[in-house]
Design an enzyme around this catalytic site. Structure first.
Site, mmCIF file in Angstrom:
data_model
loop_
_atom_site.group_PDB
_atom_site.id
_atom_site.type_symbol
_atom_site.label_atom_id
_atom_site.label_comp_id
_atom_site.label_asym_id
_atom_site.label_seq_id
_atom_site.Cartn_x
_atom_site.Cartn_y
_atom_site.Cartn_z
ATOM 1 N N ARG A 171 0.867 -1.165 0.000
ATOM 2 C CA ARG A 171 0.000 0.000 0.000
ATOM 3 C C ARG A 171 0.913 1.228 0.000
ATOM 4 N NH1 ARG A 171 -2.805 2.839 3.655
ATOM 5 N NH2 ARG A 171 -1.132 2.420 5.126
ATOM 6 N N ARG A 175 -3.154 10.497 -1.952
ATOM 7 C CA ARG A 175 -4.261 11.343 -1.502
ATOM 8 C C ARG A 175 -4.615 12.365 -2.549
ATOM 9 N NH1 ARG A 175 -1.952 13.437 3.954
ATOM 10 N NH2 ARG A 175 -2.207 11.501 5.115
ATOM 11 N N ARG A 248 17.811 -3.982 10.993
ATOM 12 C CA ARG A 248 18.287 -2.977 10.064
ATOM 13 C C ARG A 248 18.754 -1.816 10.931
ATOM 14 N NH1 ARG A 248 16.301 1.209 7.348
ATOM 15 N NH2 ARG A 248 14.181 1.029 8.115
ATOM 16 N N ARG A 279 17.876 10.975 4.765
ATOM 17 C CA ARG A 279 17.173 12.210 5.098
ATOM 18 C C ARG A 279 17.993 13.074 6.039
ATOM 19 N NH1 ARG A 279 12.091 9.405 8.349
ATOM 20 N NH2 ARG A 279 13.382 8.177 9.758
ATOM 21 N N GLU A 299 20.883 11.160 8.156
ATOM 22 C CA GLU A 299 20.568 9.774 8.525
ATOM 23 C C GLU A 299 20.983 8.842 7.392
ATOM 24 O OE1 GLU A 299 16.652 9.361 10.212
ATOM 25 O OE2 GLU A 299 16.492 7.297 9.505
ATOM 26 N N TYR A 347 8.363 -4.363 15.371
ATOM 27 C CA TYR A 347 8.400 -2.921 15.244
ATOM 28 C C TYR A 347 7.150 -2.353 15.904
ATOM 29 C CZ TYR A 347 8.596 1.837 13.989
ATOM 30 O OH TYR A 347 8.613 3.199 14.109
ATOM 31 N N ASP A 349 5.365 1.230 17.023
ATOM 32 C CA ASP A 349 5.355 2.679 17.176
ATOM 33 C C ASP A 349 5.188 2.959 18.664
ATOM 34 O OD1 ASP A 349 5.785 3.959 14.740
ATOM 35 O OD2 ASP A 349 3.741 3.587 14.060
HETATM 36 P P1 FAD Z 1 13.978 0.740 23.576
HETATM 37 O O1 FAD Z 1 13.735 2.190 23.450
HETATM 38 O O2 FAD Z 1 14.972 0.127 22.673
HETATM 39 O O3 FAD Z 1 14.429 0.472 25.096
HETATM 40 C C1 FAD Z 1 15.084 -0.698 25.505
HETATM 41 C C2 FAD Z 1 16.080 -0.295 26.577
HETATM 42 O O4 FAD Z 1 16.647 -1.462 27.147
HETATM 43 C C3 FAD Z 1 17.233 0.532 26.027
HETATM 44 O O5 FAD Z 1 17.405 1.703 26.766
HETATM 45 C C4 FAD Z 1 18.433 -0.406 26.146
HETATM 46 O O6 FAD Z 1 19.647 0.278 26.380
HETATM 47 C C5 FAD Z 1 18.019 -1.242 27.353
HETATM 48 N N1 FAD Z 1 18.693 -2.538 27.410
HETATM 49 C C6 FAD Z 1 18.820 -3.442 26.401
HETATM 50 N N2 FAD Z 1 19.513 -4.514 26.816
HETATM 51 C C7 FAD Z 1 19.814 -4.287 28.132
HETATM 52 C C8 FAD Z 1 20.540 -5.018 29.107
HETATM 53 N N3 FAD Z 1 21.076 -6.221 28.822
HETATM 54 N N4 FAD Z 1 20.662 -4.507 30.348
HETATM 55 C C9 FAD Z 1 20.153 -3.280 30.646
HETATM 56 N N5 FAD Z 1 19.458 -2.540 29.752
HETATM 57 C C10 FAD Z 1 19.305 -3.036 28.515
HETATM 58 N N6 FAD Z 1 7.699 5.426 16.990
HETATM 59 C C11 FAD Z 1 6.736 6.361 16.798
HETATM 60 O O7 FAD Z 1 5.626 6.227 17.320
HETATM 61 N N7 FAD Z 1 6.987 7.475 16.030
HETATM 62 C C12 FAD Z 1 8.195 7.688 15.418
HETATM 63 O O8 FAD Z 1 8.369 8.708 14.746
HETATM 64 C C13 FAD Z 1 9.206 6.707 15.613
HETATM 65 N N8 FAD Z 1 10.415 6.870 15.007
HETATM 66 C C14 FAD Z 1 11.366 5.901 15.191
HETATM 67 C C15 FAD Z 1 12.608 6.075 14.549
HETATM 68 C C16 FAD Z 1 13.590 5.124 14.693
HETATM 69 C C17 FAD Z 1 14.928 5.333 14.012
HETATM 70 C C18 FAD Z 1 13.334 3.946 15.459
HETATM 71 C C19 FAD Z 1 14.375 2.882 15.585
HETATM 72 C C20 FAD Z 1 12.107 3.777 16.085
HETATM 73 C C21 FAD Z 1 11.122 4.745 15.958
HETATM 74 N N9 FAD Z 1 9.896 4.618 16.629
HETATM 75 C C22 FAD Z 1 8.927 5.573 16.428
HETATM 76 C C23 FAD Z 1 9.621 3.486 17.547
HETATM 77 C C24 FAD Z 1 10.018 3.791 19.010
HETATM 78 O O9 FAD Z 1 11.394 4.054 19.067
HETATM 79 C C25 FAD Z 1 9.644 2.585 19.899
HETATM 80 O O10 FAD Z 1 8.245 2.408 19.935
HETATM 81 C C26 FAD Z 1 10.122 2.678 21.354
HETATM 82 O O11 FAD Z 1 11.364 3.307 21.504
HETATM 83 C C27 FAD Z 1 10.197 1.285 21.956
HETATM 84 O O12 FAD Z 1 10.550 1.348 23.315
HETATM 85 P P2 FAD Z 1 11.170 0.077 24.038
HETATM 86 O O13 FAD Z 1 11.259 0.448 25.480
HETATM 87 O O14 FAD Z 1 10.457 -1.146 23.669
HETATM 88 O O15 FAD Z 1 12.644 -0.095 23.410
HETATM 89 N N1 UDP Z 2 9.378 5.807 0.946
HETATM 90 C C1 UDP Z 2 9.844 6.272 -0.266
HETATM 91 N N2 UDP Z 2 10.177 7.590 -0.399
HETATM 92 C C2 UDP Z 2 10.095 8.472 0.641
HETATM 93 C C3 UDP Z 2 9.617 7.990 1.876
HETATM 94 C C4 UDP Z 2 9.279 6.666 2.002
HETATM 95 O O1 UDP Z 2 9.946 5.516 -1.205
HETATM 96 O O2 UDP Z 2 10.450 9.658 0.456
HETATM 97 C C5 UDP Z 2 9.023 4.370 1.079
HETATM 98 C C6 UDP Z 2 10.268 3.517 1.302
HETATM 99 O O3 UDP Z 2 10.105 2.302 0.611
HETATM 100 C C7 UDP Z 2 10.262 3.284 2.785
HETATM 101 C C8 UDP Z 2 8.783 3.245 3.120
HETATM 102 O O4 UDP Z 2 8.181 4.153 2.180
HETATM 103 O O5 UDP Z 2 10.900 2.074 3.127
HETATM 104 C C9 UDP Z 2 8.474 3.682 4.553
HETATM 105 O O6 UDP Z 2 9.098 4.928 4.785
HETATM 106 P P1 UDP Z 2 8.984 5.784 6.094
HETATM 107 O O7 UDP Z 2 10.004 6.842 6.006
HETATM 108 O O8 UDP Z 2 7.575 6.169 6.306
HETATM 109 O O9 UDP Z 2 9.318 4.718 7.190
HETATM 110 P P2 UDP Z 2 10.346 4.703 8.356
HETATM 111 O O10 UDP Z 2 11.681 4.537 7.752
HETATM 112 O O11 UDP Z 2 10.184 6.002 9.090
HETATM 113 O O12 UDP Z 2 9.886 3.510 9.129
#
Ligand code: FAD
Ligand code: UDP
Length: 367
Positions: A171, A175, A248, A279, A299, A347, A349
C-alpha cells in the site's frame, strides 16, 4: 528485595515502572546505557532537544493512549509534513495534490491527477508483481517511482528495488487532497521539553541504575526481585542459542550549524540514489525553535552486525521463524516477562509500545 526488576528504561520499561509503582510495588530499573529513555531519548544541544536515536513523532488514533502520555508531558501541535528533495526539485509528501501539481504542471484538479496516475500505471502494469519495483509501478506509475521511491528505498534497504520483496509496499498512500500530513492518526505531537522529561516522569517513583548490563550480572540481578520484566533483545537473553536475530540499522551524523534555519522543515527526505544519506532531520523544527543556532542529523542506512545498536527488526520469514523459537523459550521462563520492541522483536510505534506495556502490567497485576 524489590517486587520488580525492570531491565531497560525505554518507553516500555518506563510505562511498566510507572504502573507498578503506582500499584504500590517497589521497582528497580537497570539500564545499560548512561541515560534513560531508550531510543526516544532526547538531549539538549544549544537549547534544542536532539533526538539522538532518530526522529520520533508521537501519533495515535487511540484517545486513551493520547490522554495517558498527556499525563506526563504537554504535547505541542507539531504535524509531520516531510518534504522530498530529488536533485533540484522539492516535493511534498505523502503523495498528495501538492505533489502531483508540482510533478505535472498541467494537473490542477483531483480528477486530472487521478487520470495522469492511471495513464502511467497502465503503461507498466504487470499482473503479478514479483518485486518492489513492479509493485510500486503498479501502484503509482513510473514518474513517482523514479523520483520519489526508487533511490530512497534502495538506500534504506541497501538493495535494488528489483531485489526487494513486493510486500514491503503493498500500500502506498495516495491522496487526492492538498494535505501534507504524513500520518492519518487523529492525535499527533511532540512532548514539550523533550521525550527524556516524559520518561523521567514515568520513572519518578522507581529506583534507577544507569550503566548496568543485566547480561553481565544476570544471577545477582535475578536475585534482587520477585519478578523481572526484560525489555532487551530476546536472543541476547538466551545467549543467541539459535543464532542472532537480524536488524536494520541507521547511523546519524549530527552537526551544530551557526545559522538559525537550515532547511525550513524538521524532515527532508533525499530521494536520489547518489546522495548517500536518506534524510536530514533539523531538530528545532519539532518544537518550533527560535534558537540562534541549529542542529541537523544526516541519517544513513547501515548494515547491522552483532554488537551494533539494533534499530528495526527485519520482518522476513527467516527472522520470524527464528523469533518463534526464542518466544517459545521465553514463555517457559517463570520469573521473567519479555516486552518491548527488542523483547518481542516487533516494530512498535510509540503508541503500540505504551499499549503493549499497559497490557503486560495488567497481566502482572492479575497474578
Ligand atoms: P527501547 O527504546 O529500545 O528500550 C530498551 C532499553 O533497554 C534501552 O534503553 C536499552 O539500552 C536497554 N537494554 C537493552 N539490553 C539491556 C541489558 N542487557 N541490560 C540493561 N538494559 C538493557 N515510533 C513512533 O511512534 N513514532 C516515530 O516517529 C518513531 N520513530 C522511530 C525512529 C527510529 C529510528 C526507530 C528505531 C524507532 C522509531 N519509533 C517511532 C519506535 C520507538 O522508538 C519505539 O516504539 C520505542 O522506543 C520502543 O521502546 P522500548 O522500550 O520497547 O525499546
Ligand atoms: N518511501 C519512499 N520515499 C520516501 C519515503 C518513504 O519511497 O520519500 C518508502 C520507502 O520504501 C520506505 C517506506 O516508504 O521504506 C516507509 O518509509 P517511512 O520513512 O515512512 O518509514 P520509516 O523509515 O520512518 O519507518
Amino acid at each position: 528485595m524489590y517486587d520488580y526488576l525492570i531491565v531497560g528504561s525505554g518507553l516500555f520499561g518506563a510505562v511498566c515502572a510507572y504502573e507498578l509503582t503506582r500499584a504500590g510495588h517497589s521497582v528497580l530499573v537497570i539500564e545499560r546505557r548512561g541515560h534513560i529513555g531508550g531510543n526516544v531519548y532526547t538531549e539538549s544541544v544549544e537549547g534544542i532537544h536532539v533526538h539522538r536515536y532518530g526522529a520520533h513523532i508521537f501519533h495515535t488514533s487511540d484517545k486513551k493512549i493520547w490522554d495517558y502520555v498527556g499525563r506526563f508531558a504537554e504535547f505541542n501541535n507539531y504535524v509531520n509534513q516531510p518534504v522530498a528533495r530529488y536533485r533540484d526539485e522539492l516535493y511534498n509528501l505523502p503523495f498528495n495534490m501538492n505533489t502531483f501539481t508540482k510533478l505535472w504542471r498541467d494537473v490542477f484538479t483531483p480528477a486530472e491527477a487521478a487520470a495522469r496516475i492511471e495513464e502511467e500505471r497502465k503503461k507498466d502494469f504487470v499482473k503479478e508483481p514479483k518485486n518492489l519495483e513492479e509493485q510500486a509501478l503498479n501502484l503509482v506509475g513510473r514518474t513517482i517511482y523514479e523520483k520519489l521511491i526508487k533511490g530512497y528505498t534502495q538506500k534504506q534497504w541497501g538493495r535494488e528495488c528489483t531485489q526487494l520483496p513486493a510486500f514491503i509496499i503493498r500500500r502506498l498512500p495516495v491522496r487526492f487532497t492538498f494535505d501534507n500530513n504524513y500520518f492519518n492518526d487523529r492525535y499527533q505531537g511532540i512532548p514539550v521539553g523533550g521525550y527524556t522529561k516524559l520518561i523521567a516522569g514515568m520513572l519518578a517513583d522507581a529506583d534507577v541504575r544507569l550503566g548496568c548490563d543485566f547480561l553481565e550480572g544476570r544471577e545477582e540481578y535475578l536475585a534482587m526481585a520477585r519478578r523481572v520484566i526484560y525489555t532487551g533483545p530476546v536472543d541476547a537473553y538466551f545467549g543467541y542459542r539459535f543464532d542472532a536475530l537480524e536488524y536494520r540499522s541507521v547511523r546519524f551524523e549530527t552537526e551544530v550549524l551557526d545559522m538559525p534555519n537550515y532547511q525550513g522543515n524538521a524532515v527532508v527526505n533525499y530521494t536520489a540514489a547518489d546522495v548517500p544519506y536518506t534524510r536530514i532531520i533539523e531538530h528545532k523544527h519539532f518544537e518550533f525553535g527560535t534558537q540562534p543556532k541549529t542542529v541537523i542529523s544526516r541519517e544513513y542506512s547501515a548494515e547491522w552486525k552483532r554488537g551494533d545498536e539494533p534499530y528495526y527488526p527485519v520482518n522476513d520469514e527467516k527472522n520470524a521463524a527464528l523469533y518463534e523459537k526464542y518466544r517459545a523459550l521465553a514463555e517457559r521462563e517463570e520469573k521473567v516477562a519479555f516486552g518491548g520492541r527488542l523483547g518481542q522483536y516487533r516494530y512498535f510505534d510509540m503508541d503500540d509500545t505504551v499499549a503493549a506495556a499497559l497490557s503486560l502490567v495488567k497481566r502482572e497485576l492479575a497474578h
